[in-house]
Design a protein around this motif. Structure first.
Motif, PDB file in Angstrom:
ATOM      1  N   GLN A 117       0.909  -1.198  -0.250  1.00 20.12           N
ATOM      2  CA  GLN A 117       0.191   0.143  -0.046  1.00 20.12           C
ATOM      3  C   GLN A 117       1.060   1.165  -0.191  1.00 20.12           C
ATOM      4  OE1 GLN A 117      -2.441   0.364   3.196  1.00 20.12           O
ATOM      5  NE2 GLN A 117      -3.958   1.771   2.698  1.00 20.12           N
ATOM      6  N   GLU A 118       1.535   1.613   0.707  1.00 20.20           N
ATOM      7  CA  GLU A 118       2.531   3.001   1.121  1.00 20.20           C
ATOM      8  C   GLU A 118       3.688   3.075  -0.549  1.00 20.20           C
ATOM      9  OE1 GLU A 118       4.964  -0.369   3.534  1.00 20.20           O
ATOM     10  OE2 GLU A 118       6.876   0.305   2.517  1.00 20.20           O
ATOM     11  N   ASN A 119       3.609   1.937  -1.421  1.00 19.25           N
ATOM     12  CA  ASN A 119       4.107   2.376  -2.960  1.00 19.25           C
ATOM     13  C   ASN A 119       2.966   2.529  -3.419  1.00 19.25           C
ATOM     14  OD1 ASN A 119       5.897   0.908  -2.278  1.00 19.25           O
ATOM     15  ND2 ASN A 119       6.008  -0.866  -2.853  1.00 19.25           N
ATOM     16  N   GLN A 120       1.913   1.926  -3.156  1.00 19.45           N
ATOM     17  CA  GLN A 120       0.588   2.474  -3.721  1.00 19.45           C
ATOM     18  C   GLN A 120       0.186   4.708  -3.643  1.00 19.45           C
ATOM     19  OE1 GLN A 120      -3.176  -0.400  -3.911  1.00 19.45           O
ATOM     20  NE2 GLN A 120      -2.642  -0.082  -5.436  1.00 19.45           N
ATOM     21  N   ILE A 121       0.510   4.498  -2.268  1.00 20.82           N
ATOM     22  CA  ILE A 121      -0.277   6.243  -2.101  1.00 20.82           C
ATOM     23  C   ILE A 121       1.145   6.491  -2.573  1.00 20.82           C
ATOM     24  CG2 ILE A 121       0.082   7.887   0.505  1.00 20.82           C
ATOM     25  CD1 ILE A 121      -0.856   5.294   1.464  1.00 20.82           C
ATOM     26  N   LYS A 122       2.380   5.697  -2.526  1.00 22.39           N
ATOM     27  CA  LYS A 122       3.726   7.534  -3.255  1.00 22.39           C
ATOM     28  C   LYS A 122       3.193   7.521  -4.464  1.00 22.39           C
ATOM     29  CE  LYS A 122       7.184   5.456  -0.570  1.00 22.39           C
ATOM     30  NZ  LYS A 122       8.496   5.038  -0.115  1.00 22.39           N
ATOM     31  N   ALA A 123       2.917   6.617  -5.255  1.00 24.38           N
ATOM     32  CA  ALA A 123       2.735   6.268  -7.061  1.00 24.38           C
ATOM     33  C   ALA A 123       1.750   7.169  -6.964  1.00 24.38           C
ATOM     34  CB  ALA A 123       2.312   5.001  -7.399  1.00 24.38           C
ATOM     35  N   LEU A 124       0.556   7.777  -6.425  1.00 23.13           N
ATOM     36  CA  LEU A 124      -0.844   8.223  -6.369  1.00 23.13           C
ATOM     37  C   LEU A 124      -0.302  10.133  -5.910  1.00 23.13           C
ATOM     38  CD1 LEU A 124      -4.077   6.521  -4.583  1.00 23.13           C
ATOM     39  CD2 LEU A 124      -2.853   6.432  -7.486  1.00 23.13           C
TER      40      LEU A 124
END
Ligand code: GYE
Length: 327
Positions: free
Chosen positions: A79-86
């Motif tokens: 999830q942390e990677n997705q938040i960074k990507a967003l």
């Protein structure tokens, strides 16, 4: 900048009397390249399963044929990677963000940031549990509760004459993900009507083949009497088949197996008699996603929920469907 142009385009369409704007469930058009090209930031869950690989391919190919510039980011199931990507998509001022949230909870803050930046968000494949549904424009994907129910209905029918308890083990998808939560709930609701159905063990296999195998090995060691395996996706079921064979048992006969997805490898195992039933979950979301994205960027109305159409497969049906299976 692009939004202004798009608004003008939308206005021109209305003036020209072309209408349109509903019926988003049709498959993609693929002819939209050119003046109204848009930039989409897409955050994918990872590459954990055959389903995911097919989904990524569908999104990438559809973007290309729809003239959508795709910024693709793989979150490796974090999830942390997705938040960074967003956040990076917001910084880059993309026209639209689409993402498949790895888990359901914990998205409100970043979705609020996108909303403040006036970047529309489309959920694809998996849902979020945010109370504020204005944080995203639409959710395109399967009804996972329904999929779980279909799996349960097959089981109830298969064992309708059985008097003895039916011992079931369950391989769950990624903990906290919408498909794991919902496939579990739908299945439990249907089999719960008859107390002879007993879930004797249930654990996550994280939607991967390797974990499916590992957890099934542990299940087999501690439970000598397993009648049925319900795996939340084909890949975990395929891993479990290796474990069952390794334990000297025959998958599909000694232990009946139900899975979800219907990717090629799963369908092959079904046709070979190693799986007994598969509930389809279509990964081919790309064309619909591009249609929705174009509408959303133009400020057109889209339905808040677009549900994918899906079927189920028996062993006989798998044999017929396999030669033309796309993924
Ligand atoms: O069933 C599984 C994948 O979210 C529907 O994720 C998707 C699920 C799919 O890893 O194979």
């Amino acid at each position: 900048m692009l939004k202004k142009i798009s608004l003008l385009v939308a206005a021109a369409v209305v003036l020209a009397g072309c209408g349109g704007g509903d019926g988003t469930t049709s498959a993609g058009t693929g002819t939209g390249a050119g003046d109204d090209s848009i930039v989409m930031g897409f955050s994918q869950v990872g590459a954990e399963s055959g389903w995911r690989t097919a989904n990524t391919k569908s999104v990438q190919e559809s973007a290309k044929s729809a003239g959508v510039e795709l910024k693709f980011s793989d979150a490796q199931q974090k999830q942390e990677n997705q938040i960074k990507a967003l956040r990076s998509f917001i910084q880059q001022k993309v026209d639209v963000i689409a993402f498949s949230p790895v888990v359901e909870s914990g998205w409100d803050t970043v979705l609020k940031e996108a909303q403040n930046a006036k970047i529309p968000v489309i959920l694809t494949d998996r849902a979020v549990d945010s109370k504020d549904t204005s944080l995203y424009k639409t959710f395109l994907g399967s009804d996972f509760v329904e999929e779980g129910k279909k799996a349960g209905q097959w089981l109830v029918e298969e064992y309708k004459d059985a008097k003895d308890p039916v011992n079931i083990v369950e391989l769950q998808g990624t903990t906290g993900s919408a498909p794991a939560n919902d496939r579990k709930a739908g299945f439990a609701e249907v089999i719960g009507a008859d107390p002879k159905f007993k879930i004797i063990a249930s654990q996550t296999g994280d939607f991967t083949r390797a974990k499916g195998k590992e957890v099934m090995e542990a299940f087999l060691k501690s439970n000598p009497d397993i009648d049925v395996l319900y795996a939340h996706n084909d890949d975990m079921g395929l891993g479990a088949i290796e474990a069952i064979e390794g334990a000297g048992k025959t998958p599909g006969t000694d232990i009946k197996i139900i899975t979800v997805d219907a990717v090629k490898d799963g369908m092959q195992a079904l046709a070979d008699g190693k799986i007994n039933y598969i509930v389809e979950c279509s990964p081919l979301l790309g064309p619909q996603l591009m249609d929705l994205a174009k509408k959303v960027v133009k400020g057109e109305q889209v339905p808040p929920r677009v549900v994918t159409e899906e079927t189920t497969f028996t062993q006989e049906q798998a044999k017929q469907a396999l030669p033309s299976r796309q993924y």
